[in-house]
Write an enzyme that holds these catalytic residues in place. Structure first.
Site, short mmCIF file in Angstrom:
data_model
loop_
_atom_site.label_atom_id
_atom_site.label_comp_id
_atom_site.label_asym_id
_atom_site.label_seq_id
_atom_site.Cartn_x
_atom_site.Cartn_y
_atom_site.Cartn_z
N TYR A 81 0.85 -1.20 0.00
CA TYR A 81 0.00 0.00 0.00
C TYR A 81 0.89 1.25 0.00
CZ TYR A 81 -4.56 2.11 0.05
OH TYR A 81 -5.69 2.77 -0.33
N GLU A 120 4.57 7.85 -0.59
CA GLU A 120 5.85 8.51 -0.93
C GLU A 120 7.01 8.04 -0.05
OE1 GLU A 120 7.64 10.50 -3.02
OE2 GLU A 120 5.93 10.10 -4.32
N HIS A 122 7.55 4.94 1.12
CA HIS A 122 8.07 3.71 0.49
C HIS A 122 8.85 4.04 -0.78
CE1 HIS A 122 4.29 1.96 2.47
NE2 HIS A 122 5.26 1.28 3.03
N GLN A 149 3.37 -10.27 13.17
CA GLN A 149 3.73 -9.04 13.89
C GLN A 149 2.49 -8.25 14.34
OE1 GLN A 149 5.95 -7.31 10.45
NE2 GLN A 149 4.98 -5.39 11.03
P1 AMP Z 1 5.65 -0.52 6.11
O1 AMP Z 1 5.14 -0.91 4.77
O2 AMP Z 1 4.81 0.48 6.82
O3 AMP Z 1 6.01 -1.72 6.97
O4 AMP Z 1 7.03 0.24 5.88
C1 AMP Z 1 8.04 -0.30 5.06
C2 AMP Z 1 9.28 0.54 5.20
O5 AMP Z 1 8.98 1.89 4.85
C3 AMP Z 1 9.83 0.59 6.63
O6 AMP Z 1 11.25 0.62 6.58
C4 AMP Z 1 9.29 1.89 7.14
O7 AMP Z 1 10.07 2.47 8.17
C5 AMP Z 1 9.36 2.74 5.90
N1 AMP Z 1 8.45 3.89 6.00
C6 AMP Z 1 7.12 3.87 6.27
N2 AMP Z 1 6.63 5.12 6.30
C7 AMP Z 1 7.67 5.94 6.06
C8 AMP Z 1 7.83 7.37 5.96
N3 AMP Z 1 6.80 8.19 6.13
N4 AMP Z 1 9.06 7.86 5.70
C9 AMP Z 1 10.12 7.03 5.53
N5 AMP Z 1 10.03 5.69 5.61
C10 AMP Z 1 8.84 5.16 5.86
#
Ligand code: AMP
Length: 281
Positions: free
Chosen positions: A32, A35, A37, A61
Site C-alpha cells: 500500500y 511517498e 516507500h 507481527q
Molecule cells: P511498512 O510498509 O509500513 O512496513 O514500511 C516499510 C518501510 O517503509 C519501513 O522501513 C518503514 O520504516 C518505511 N516507511 C514507512 N513510512 C515511512 C515514511 N513516512 N518515511 C520514511 N520511511 C517510511
C-alpha cells in the site's frame, strides 16, 4: 519489472544476481505504497544495481486485536508504482509459504524490543525481526533500506544484523512527510476527514518539543507535560505513549542533556499513529 511469488524462485534469482557481481538493494514493506516507500526505493536504486522490493503483510507481527485483517492492500497499484520507480523485482510471498504448517522458529532482540511499541504490542518486534531475517535469507541483499519513521524497528534490525553477523548493510532513510508535516503511513487511510487535523498534532508536538529544547528547557517531565496537554487539546486523540529515550540503547532519559529520542504513539480515531524526532540541546 519481474513479479516473483515463490521463495525458491527469489533465492535462485538472488544467486544469479550475486554471481553476476551485481549489488543487490532491498526494501521490505507491507505494501500500500506511499511517498515514504517510494523514497526508500529511490535510495536503494541509487545505491544498488538491482532493486528488490517485498510486499508482505506479516501476520505474526500483529496482535489478535490489531488491524491485520483490514490492513490496506492494493497489489495492482503497488506494481505500477514500483515499476515507475525502476524497481527490478517485486517479491510478494504468500503467508502459506512463509509460515507453513509446523513453523516454530522466531528471532528475539531482547532488550530493544521491550520499551515503546514493544511494551504496547506484545510479540510485535519478535514478528518483525523474524520476518526480516527470513526475507534477508530469501532476497540475499547487500544492503537494505529502512525508514526512521519506525525508529525502534530500525534500531532493532541494526542490532540483529550486528548480533547475528548478517553480511549486509542497513541504510536508514529520514521520515517522509506530507507538505503539512504529517508522517506518511499506510494507516493514514484509516483517518476520517474530521480526524486529519488532529493527526497533525503528533508532528506539531515534535516541533513544540524542538522549540522548547532550543529555548533551553531540558527537564523531560516539563516537556512531557506540555506535549501531553498539547495533544490532548485535539479531538479524537488518545495518547498511547510520549517517551524520551537514549537514541541507541532506548533507555529512559530524565534530561535532554544530549541527543534524545522523542517517540510518540497516539490513537487518532481508529488509527494508531507513531512519529519521532531526535532532540538536540
Ligand atoms: P511498512 O510498509 O509500513 O512496513 O514500511 C516499510 C518501510 O517503509 C519501513 O522501513 C518503514 O520504516 C518505511 N516507511 C514507512 N513510512 C515511512 C515514511 N513516512 N518515511 C520514511 N520511511 C517510511
Amino acid at each position: 519489472m519481474e513479479l516473483i511469488q515463490s521463495v525458491r524462485q527469489m533465492q535462485a534469482r538472488a544467486d544469479e544476481i550475486r554471481r553476476a557481481g551485481k549489488r543487490l538493494g532491498f526494501v521490505p514493506t507491507m505494501g500500500y505504497f506511499h511517498e515514504g516507500h517510494l523514497a526508500l526505493m529511490r535510495k536503494a536504486r541509487e545505491l544498488a544495481d538491482v532493486v528488490v522490493v517485498s510486499v508482505f503483510v506479516n501476520p505474526i507481527q500483529f496482535g489478535p486485536q490489531e488491524d491485520y485483517g483490514r490492513y490496506p492492500r492494493d497489489l495492482e497499484r503497488d506494481r505500477r508504482l514500483a515499476e515507475a520507480e525502476g524497481v527490478d523485482i517485486l517479491f510478494v510471498p504468500t503467508v502459506e509459504e512463509m509460515y507453513p504448517e509446523g513453523y516454530q522458529t522466531y528471532v528475539e532482540v531482547t532488550e530493544l524490543s521491550k520499551p515503546l511499541c514493544g511494551a504496547r504490542r506484545p510479540g510485535h518486534f519478535r514478528g518483525v525481526a523474524t520476518v526480516v531475517l527470513k526475507l534477508f535469507n530469501i532476497v540475499k541483499p547487500h544492503l537494505a533500506v529502512f525508514g526512521e519513521k519506525d525508529y525502534q524497528q530500525l534500531k532493532l534490525i541494526e542490532r540483529m544484523v550486528r548480533d547475528l553477523n548478517l553480511d549486509l548493510e542497513i541504510v536508514p532513510h529520514p521520515t517522509v512527510r506530507e507538505p503539512d508535516g504529517l508522517a506518511m503511513s499506510s494507516r493514514n487511510v484509516y483517518l476520517k476527514p474530521e480526524e486529519r487535523e488532529s493527526a497533525l498534532s503528533l508532528y506539531r508536538a515534535l516541533e513544540l518539543a524542538r522549540r522548547r529544547v532550543a529555548e533551553g528547557v531540558k527537564e523531560v517531565a516539563i516537556l512531557r507535560d506540555e506535549i501531553e496537554k498539547f495533544i490532548q487539546a485535539h479531538p479524537y486523540t488518545r495518547i498511547d505513549y510520549i517517551e524520551f529515550r537514549d537514541p541507541e540503547t532506548l533507555e529512559e532519559k530524565q534530561q535532554v542533556d544530549g541527543p534524545t529520542l522523542l517517540a510518540l504513539a497516539v490513537f487518532v480515531g481508529q488509527a494508531r499513529l507513531i512519529d519521532n524526532t531526535i532532540l538536540r540541546p
